[in-house]
Scaffold this motif. Structure first.
Motif, PDB file in Angstrom:
ATOM      1  N   PRO A 136      35.868  41.052 -13.641  1.00 32.58           N
ATOM      2  CA  PRO A 136      35.985  41.169 -15.261  1.00 32.58           C
ATOM      3  C   PRO A 136      34.852  41.929 -15.284  1.00 32.58           C
ATOM      4  CG  PRO A 136      36.552  39.626 -14.903  1.00 32.58           C
ATOM      5  CD  PRO A 136      36.564  39.911 -13.644  1.00 32.58           C
ATOM      6  N   ASP A 137      33.543  41.136 -14.952  1.00 26.85           N
ATOM      7  CA  ASP A 137      31.975  41.436 -15.937  1.00 26.85           C
ATOM      8  C   ASP A 137      31.467  42.181 -14.770  1.00 26.85           C
ATOM      9  OD1 ASP A 137      32.256  39.275 -16.778  1.00 26.85           O
ATOM     10  OD2 ASP A 137      31.360  37.870 -15.418  1.00 26.85           O
ATOM     11  N   GLY A 138      32.089  42.782 -13.942  1.00 25.42           N
ATOM     12  CA  GLY A 138      31.440  44.011 -13.028  1.00 25.42           C
ATOM     13  C   GLY A 138      31.486  45.514 -13.664  1.00 25.42           C
ATOM     14  N   PRO A 139      31.430  46.437 -13.398  1.00 24.95           N
ATOM     15  CA  PRO A 139      31.494  47.520 -14.054  1.00 24.95           C
ATOM     16  C   PRO A 139      32.528  47.917 -12.864  1.00 24.95           C
ATOM     17  CG  PRO A 139      29.560  47.806 -12.302  1.00 24.95           C
ATOM     18  CD  PRO A 139      30.039  46.583 -12.442  1.00 24.95           C
ATOM     19  N   TYR A 140      33.717  48.908 -13.627  1.00 24.51           N
ATOM     20  CA  TYR A 140      35.031  49.090 -13.530  1.00 24.51           C
ATOM     21  C   TYR A 140      35.421  47.884 -12.701  1.00 24.51           C
ATOM     22  CZ  TYR A 140      32.915  53.784 -14.165  1.00 24.51           C
ATOM     23  OH  TYR A 140      32.140  54.586 -15.283  1.00 24.51           O
ATOM     24  N   ASN A 141      35.365  47.015 -13.232  1.00 24.31           N
ATOM     25  CA  ASN A 141      35.916  45.823 -12.364  1.00 24.31           C
ATOM     26  C   ASN A 141      35.376  45.169 -10.734  1.00 24.31           C
ATOM     27  OD1 ASN A 141      36.695  44.920 -14.817  1.00 24.31           O
ATOM     28  ND2 ASN A 141      38.994  46.288 -13.953  1.00 24.31           N
ATOM     29  N   ALA A 142      34.744  45.935 -10.847  1.00 26.53           N
ATOM     30  CA  ALA A 142      33.962  45.472  -8.870  1.00 26.53           C
ATOM     31  C   ALA A 142      33.084  44.818  -8.955  1.00 26.53           C
ATOM     32  CB  ALA A 142      32.709  47.404  -8.451  1.00 26.53           C
ATOM     33  N   LYS A 143      32.845  44.127  -7.680  1.00 21.59           N
ATOM     34  CA  LYS A 143      32.323  42.917  -7.260  1.00 21.59           C
ATOM     35  C   LYS A 143      30.708  43.421  -6.601  1.00 21.59           C
ATOM     36  CE  LYS A 143      36.064  39.940  -7.162  1.00 21.59           C
ATOM     37  NZ  LYS A 143      36.719  39.143  -6.374  1.00 21.59           N
ATOM     38  N   GLY A 144      29.870  42.815  -6.269  1.00 27.09           N
ATOM     39  CA  GLY A 144      28.813  43.157  -6.161  1.00 27.09           C
ATOM     40  C   GLY A 144      28.702  42.550  -4.098  1.00 27.09           C
ATOM     41  N   MET A 145      28.366  43.471  -3.641  1.00 23.15           N
ATOM     42  CA  MET A 145      28.584  43.424  -2.089  1.00 23.15           C
ATOM     43  C   MET A 145      27.264  43.443  -1.612  1.00 23.15           C
ATOM     44  SD  MET A 145      32.768  44.463  -0.618  1.00 23.15           S
ATOM     45  CE  MET A 145      31.169  44.329   0.904  1.00 23.15           C
ATOM     46  N   ALA A 146      25.871  43.555  -1.939  1.00 20.26           N
ATOM     47  CA  ALA A 146      24.468  43.969  -1.232  1.00 20.26           C
ATOM     48  C   ALA A 146      24.528  42.824  -1.450  1.00 20.26           C
ATOM     49  CB  ALA A 146      23.764  44.918  -2.011  1.00 20.26           C
ATOM     50  N   GLU A 147      24.504  41.321  -2.325  1.00 20.86           N
ATOM     51  CA  GLU A 147      23.575  40.138  -1.712  1.00 20.86           C
ATOM     52  C   GLU A 147      23.118  39.673  -1.078  1.00 20.86           C
ATOM     53  OE1 GLU A 147      26.114  41.048  -4.732  1.00 20.86           O
ATOM     54  OE2 GLU A 147      24.862  41.542  -6.120  1.00 20.86           O
ATOM     55  N   SER A 148      24.716  39.709  -0.263  1.00 27.24           N
ATOM     56  CA  SER A 148      24.532  38.451   1.343  1.00 27.24           C
ATOM     57  C   SER A 148      23.853  38.996   2.911  1.00 27.24           C
ATOM     58  CB  SER A 148      26.015  38.845   1.199  1.00 27.24           C
ATOM     59  OG  SER A 148      26.559  39.947   1.869  1.00 27.24           O
ATOM     60  N   ILE A 149      23.259  40.416   1.921  1.00 25.05           N
ATOM     61  CA  ILE A 149      22.621  41.338   3.116  1.00 25.05           C
ATOM     62  C   ILE A 149      21.611  40.733   2.489  1.00 25.05           C
ATOM     63  CG2 ILE A 149      21.235  42.996   3.660  1.00 25.05           C
ATOM     64  CD1 ILE A 149      23.853  44.375   2.806  1.00 25.05           C
ATOM     65  N   THR A 150      20.366  39.790   1.876  1.00 25.99           N
ATOM     66  CA  THR A 150      19.223  39.543   1.313  1.00 25.99           C
ATOM     67  C   THR A 150      19.540  38.233   1.921  1.00 25.99           C
ATOM     68  OG1 THR A 150      19.850  39.269  -1.063  1.00 25.99           O
ATOM     69  CG2 THR A 150      18.672  41.791  -0.596  1.00 25.99           C
ATOM     70  N   ILE A 151      20.540  37.122   2.347  1.00 22.84           N
ATOM     71  CA  ILE A 151      19.886  35.712   2.246  1.00 22.84           C
ATOM     72  C   ILE A 151      19.177  35.640   3.462  1.00 22.84           C
ATOM     73  CG2 ILE A 151      21.276  33.927   3.072  1.00 22.84           C
ATOM     74  CD1 ILE A 151      24.393  34.723   0.734  1.00 22.84           C
ATOM     75  N   PRO A 152      19.961  36.260   4.531  1.00 21.28           N
ATOM     76  CA  PRO A 152      18.735  35.791   5.917  1.00 21.28           C
ATOM     77  C   PRO A 152      17.796  36.275   5.808  1.00 21.28           C
ATOM     78  CG  PRO A 152      20.190  37.203   6.230  1.00 21.28           C
ATOM     79  CD  PRO A 152      20.345  36.946   4.351  1.00 21.28           C
ATOM     80  N   VAL A 153      17.267  36.605   5.003  1.00 23.72           N
ATOM     81  CA  VAL A 153      15.679  37.500   4.568  1.00 23.72           C
ATOM     82  C   VAL A 153      15.047  36.849   4.428  1.00 23.72           C
ATOM     83  CG1 VAL A 153      13.535  39.261   3.579  1.00 23.72           C
ATOM     84  CG2 VAL A 153      16.551  39.642   4.102  1.00 23.72           C
ATOM     85  N   GLY A 154      14.468  35.187   3.814  1.00 23.96           N
ATOM     86  CA  GLY A 154      13.817  34.780   3.310  1.00 23.96           C
ATOM     87  C   GLY A 154      13.557  33.987   4.782  1.00 23.96           C
ATOM     88  N   PRO A 155      14.597  33.171   5.592  1.00 31.91           N
ATOM     89  CA  PRO A 155      14.412  32.707   6.559  1.00 31.91           C
ATOM     90  C   PRO A 155      13.640  33.347   7.897  1.00 31.91           C
ATOM     91  CG  PRO A 155      16.298  31.940   5.740  1.00 31.91           C
ATOM     92  CD  PRO A 155      16.167  33.854   5.159  1.00 31.91           C
ATOM     93  N   ALA A 156      14.133  34.031   7.773  1.00 31.62           N
ATOM     94  CA  ALA A 156      13.467  35.232   9.462  1.00 31.62           C
ATOM     95  C   ALA A 156      12.166  35.060   8.491  1.00 31.62           C
ATOM     96  CB  ALA A 156      14.324  36.259   9.043  1.00 31.62           C
ATOM     97  N   ILE A 157      11.655  35.950   7.920  1.00 36.27           N
ATOM     98  CA  ILE A 157       9.882  35.865   7.487  1.00 36.27           C
ATOM     99  C   ILE A 157       9.838  34.217   7.957  1.00 36.27           C
ATOM    100  CG2 ILE A 157       8.300  36.495   5.697  1.00 36.27           C
ATOM    101  CD1 ILE A 157      10.637  38.701   4.041  1.00 36.27           C
ATOM    102  N   ALA A 158      10.338  33.119   7.251  1.00 37.17           N
ATOM    103  CA  ALA A 158       9.484  31.963   7.271  1.00 37.17           C
ATOM    104  C   ALA A 158       9.445  31.691   8.779  1.00 37.17           C
ATOM    105  CB  ALA A 158      10.280  31.079   6.584  1.00 37.17           C
ATOM    106  N   ALA A 159      10.046  32.473   9.085  1.00 38.70           N
ATOM    107  CA  ALA A 159      10.376  32.123  11.155  1.00 38.70           C
ATOM    108  C   ALA A 159       9.096  32.300  11.512  1.00 38.70           C
ATOM    109  CB  ALA A 159      11.996  32.470  11.282  1.00 38.70           C
TER     110      ALA A 159
END
Length: 62
Positions: free
Chosen positions: A8-31
Motif C-alpha cells: 500500500p505504500d508504493g506507487p500503484y501498490n507496487a513493490k521496489g525491486m532494484a534494492e536487492s541488486i545493490t546488496i552485493p556491491v559493498g562487499p565486492a568493493i571491500a574484497a
C-alpha cells in the motif's frame, strides 16, 4: 504478476525491486580493496580517507 501481494505504500501498490541488486556491491568493493591493498575495510562508506588510514595502520603494525 510477479508479486501477488500489493504494497500500500508504493506507487500503484507496487513493490521496489532494484534494492536487492545493490546488496552485493559493498562487499565486492571491500574484497577488491583487500586484494589490491591488503587491508579489509569494515565500515561503510568506504571513503578514500578511511582506506588510506587502514593502509597507514597496517604499515605501522609491521
Amino acid at each position: 504478476m510477479i508479486s501477488p501481494d500489493p504494497l500500500p505504500d508504493g506507487p500503484y501498490n507496487a513493490k521496489g525491486m532494484a534494492e536487492s541488486i545493490t546488496i552485493p556491491v559493498g562487499p565486492a568493493i571491500a574484497a577488491a580493496v583487500y586484494k589490491a591493498g591488503g587491508v579489509r575495510p569494515t565500515v561503510m562508506p568506504m571513503t578514500a580517507e578511511r582506506i588510506l588510514e587502514l593502509i597507514k595502520l597496517k604499515e605501522c603494525t609491521k
